[in-house]
Structures are given as C-alpha cells and as structure tokens.
Design a protein around this motif. Structure first.
Motif, short mmCIF file in Angstrom:
data_model
loop_
_atom_site.label_atom_id
_atom_site.label_comp_id
_atom_site.label_asym_id
_atom_site.label_seq_id
_atom_site.Cartn_x
_atom_site.Cartn_y
_atom_site.Cartn_z
N TYR A 243 -0.14 11.91 14.87
CA TYR A 243 1.13 11.99 14.35
C TYR A 243 1.75 13.41 14.65
CZ TYR A 243 0.52 8.42 10.75
OH TYR A 243 0.31 6.88 10.22
N LEU B 37 -6.30 6.72 5.59
CA LEU B 37 -6.28 7.93 6.74
C LEU B 37 -7.03 9.11 6.39
CD1 LEU B 37 -2.71 6.99 8.63
CD2 LEU B 37 -4.99 6.11 9.03
N ARG C 155 -8.77 6.11 10.49
CA ARG C 155 -8.71 5.20 9.48
C ARG C 155 -10.20 4.61 9.10
NH1 ARG C 155 -5.97 -0.75 9.10
NH2 ARG C 155 -7.78 -1.33 10.21
N ALA D 197 0.27 4.71 9.03
CA ALA D 197 1.08 4.85 7.77
C ALA D 197 2.37 5.53 8.17
CB ALA D 197 0.50 5.67 6.84
N GLN E 278 -7.41 -2.47 3.17
CA GLN E 278 -6.56 -1.66 4.21
C GLN E 278 -7.01 -0.40 4.81
OE1 GLN E 278 -3.86 -2.71 5.63
NE2 GLN E 278 -2.53 -1.27 6.21
N SER F 177 1.83 1.81 3.76
CA SER F 177 1.40 1.12 5.22
C SER F 177 1.48 -0.27 5.08
CB SER F 177 -0.21 1.33 5.43
OG SER F 177 -0.96 0.73 4.55
N ILE F 178 1.49 -1.18 5.99
CA ILE F 178 1.71 -2.48 5.92
C ILE F 178 0.49 -3.34 6.09
CG2 ILE F 178 2.88 -4.31 7.30
CD1 ILE F 178 5.02 -2.04 8.39
N GLN F 179 0.14 -4.28 5.39
CA GLN F 179 -1.10 -5.12 5.73
C GLN F 179 -1.51 -5.29 7.09
OE1 GLN F 179 -3.00 -6.43 2.85
NE2 GLN F 179 -4.46 -6.85 4.45
N GLY F 180 -2.58 -4.89 7.24
CA GLY F 180 -3.13 -5.31 8.81
C GLY F 180 -2.68 -4.27 9.92
N VAL F 181 -1.91 -3.35 9.34
CA VAL F 181 -1.34 -2.33 10.48
C VAL F 181 -1.99 -0.99 10.09
CG1 VAL F 181 0.61 -1.04 11.35
CG2 VAL F 181 0.74 -3.64 10.89
N ALA F 182 -2.62 -0.25 11.28
CA ALA F 182 -3.46 1.06 10.79
C ALA F 182 -2.47 1.95 10.36
CB ALA F 182 -4.26 1.45 12.27
N TYR G 272 1.02 -1.25 -0.11
CA TYR G 272 0.04 0.11 0.04
C TYR G 272 0.79 1.23 -0.11
CZ TYR G 272 -3.45 -3.33 1.19
OH TYR G 272 -4.37 -4.59 1.30
#
Lengths: 112, 115
Positions: free
Chosen positions: B36, B103, B93, A101, B100, A94-99, A31
């Motif tokens: 952030y 945001l 999100r 970014a 996925q 972003s990493i799959q399954g992790v909210a 992503y």
C-alpha cells in the motif's frame, strides 16, 4: 473510490468522554474493518465485522467497542477516551474473495 | 511479536533510478502479500499484491518479488518518480478456511524520490 466515508474527519475530545466514529459505505460489502495508525506502529487492526451484528476483536481492541446494525455502517466507540487513543483511525472494506482492503480517508482523533 | 517487518524506516532515491522496498515476515500461513502507498492526510491506497504461490507480480513500474524460503518480499519501482514519494506499507493476509482473512501491516517505509 470504494465509496467509504468516515465521519468526523477531525475531532478533539477530553479524557474520559465517550467518542463514536462512523464509517459508511455505499457498496454493501460484507467485510469492514477499523484500524489505527500511529508513528512507529504502522496500521493495527482494532475490530472487524463480517456482517450485520457479526464482529470480532483485532490486535488492539482494548478500550474500543464496535457495532454494525446495518450493512452500510460500522461504528467505533471509545467508551472513555484516553490520551493513548490519540491516533488516526481508518475504516476499510474488503470484497469477498479478494485479498486487498480499501480504506477511507481517516479520522484524526486527539484526546486532551 | 511482529509478524510483518519493514526494517528500513526511510529510503531516499534519485528520480529515474530504482527504488527497492523490503519486507520480511514470520508466519508461513500468510496466503497473500500486498503493498500500500500512503500520502499524508489520506487513506492508504492499494498498489500491488502477490499470492503466496507466485514469486513475481508486475504492474507497470511496480514489481513485487516473493522469496518464500527467506520469508522476504520486495517492491521494485522503476523508474522512480517524485510523485512516488510516500509511505509504503507491506501487508500480509491471514486466511483460514473459508474466512475472508485480515491484513497485518508492517510499520512502513517512507520513500523520498529526489528530482
């Protein structure tokens, strides 16, 4: 450090010219995102990608196109730059399954 | 219409005291909320997040509180340090099915911590 490199870091261009910004990542994450940051607007999503050749529009996509021919590169193109596109552009992954970014350092674009 | 709102553009706090940054949202479908931190000429860096099924998450000096009934979250920094001076963005999100999600960010609050 999520291994994100944006290029160029700064660019000044003339109204009406095409501009391409590059985002390169070294971790093969699926992503990728392009955001712009403007005073009084925060960060707004332009386009995003969920895989090679799979892209979709974000909140402020008018005047922008993207391409992703390789997992590691996500290109943002302004077909004909306008002064309203003067902004700081951020790429994120972003990493799959992790909210969360993770963002690059940004590209400051000035359209004169 | 803004889905994530940070109504205070700036906040000034004395070193050692608590900083409280606030964020409101309108979409009850958000599943994660994030904070952030951004310094000038750098990209935003992830600070802390909270799932919509929790009401508190703590990481060192940083604690995020979520009040779902009020659609409100806050970031507490205790004690505040001069190095915490930055712009803080609240984000939420959107997450549909197996996607996925993306945001959505607020406009940011500039925190100044005075020595």
């Amino acid at each position: 450090d999520a291994g994100i490199t944006q290029s160029p870091r700064h660019k000044v261009t003339e109204t009406g010219t095409p501009v391409t910004l590059r985002c390169h990542q070294t971790e093969n994450h699926r992503y990728m995102y392009w955001y712009r940051q403007d005073p009084g607007h925060g960060l707004r999503l332009i386009h995003y990608s969920y895989g090679v050749k799979d892209t979709d529009k974000g909140e402020v996509s008018d005047g922008y196109s993207v391409s992703r021919s390789k997992t590691e590169d996500f290109l943002l193109t302004l077909e004909s730059a306008t002064s309203s596109q003067t902004s700081v552009y951020f790429c994120a992954i972003s990493i799959q399954g992790v909210a969360e970014a993770f963002f690059g350092q940004g590209t400051r674009l000035t359209v004169v | 219409d803004q889905q994530v709102k940070q109504n205070s553009p700036s906040l000034s706090v004395q070193e050692g005291r608590i900083s409280i940054l606030n964020c409101d949202y309108t979409n009850s479908m958000f599943d994660y909320f994030l904070w952030y931190k951004k310094y000038p000429a750098e990209g935003p860096t992830f600070l802390i997040s909270i799932s919509s099924i929790k009401d508190k998450n703590e990481d060192g000096r940083f604690t995020v509180f979520l009040n779902k009934s009020a659609k409100h979250l806050s970031l507490h920094i205790v004690p505040s340090q001069p190095g915490d001076s930055a712009v803080y963005f609240c984000a939420a999100r959107t997450h549909y099915g197996g996607s996925q999600g993306n945001l959505i960010f607020g406009k940011g609050t500039k925190l100044s911590v005075k020595p």
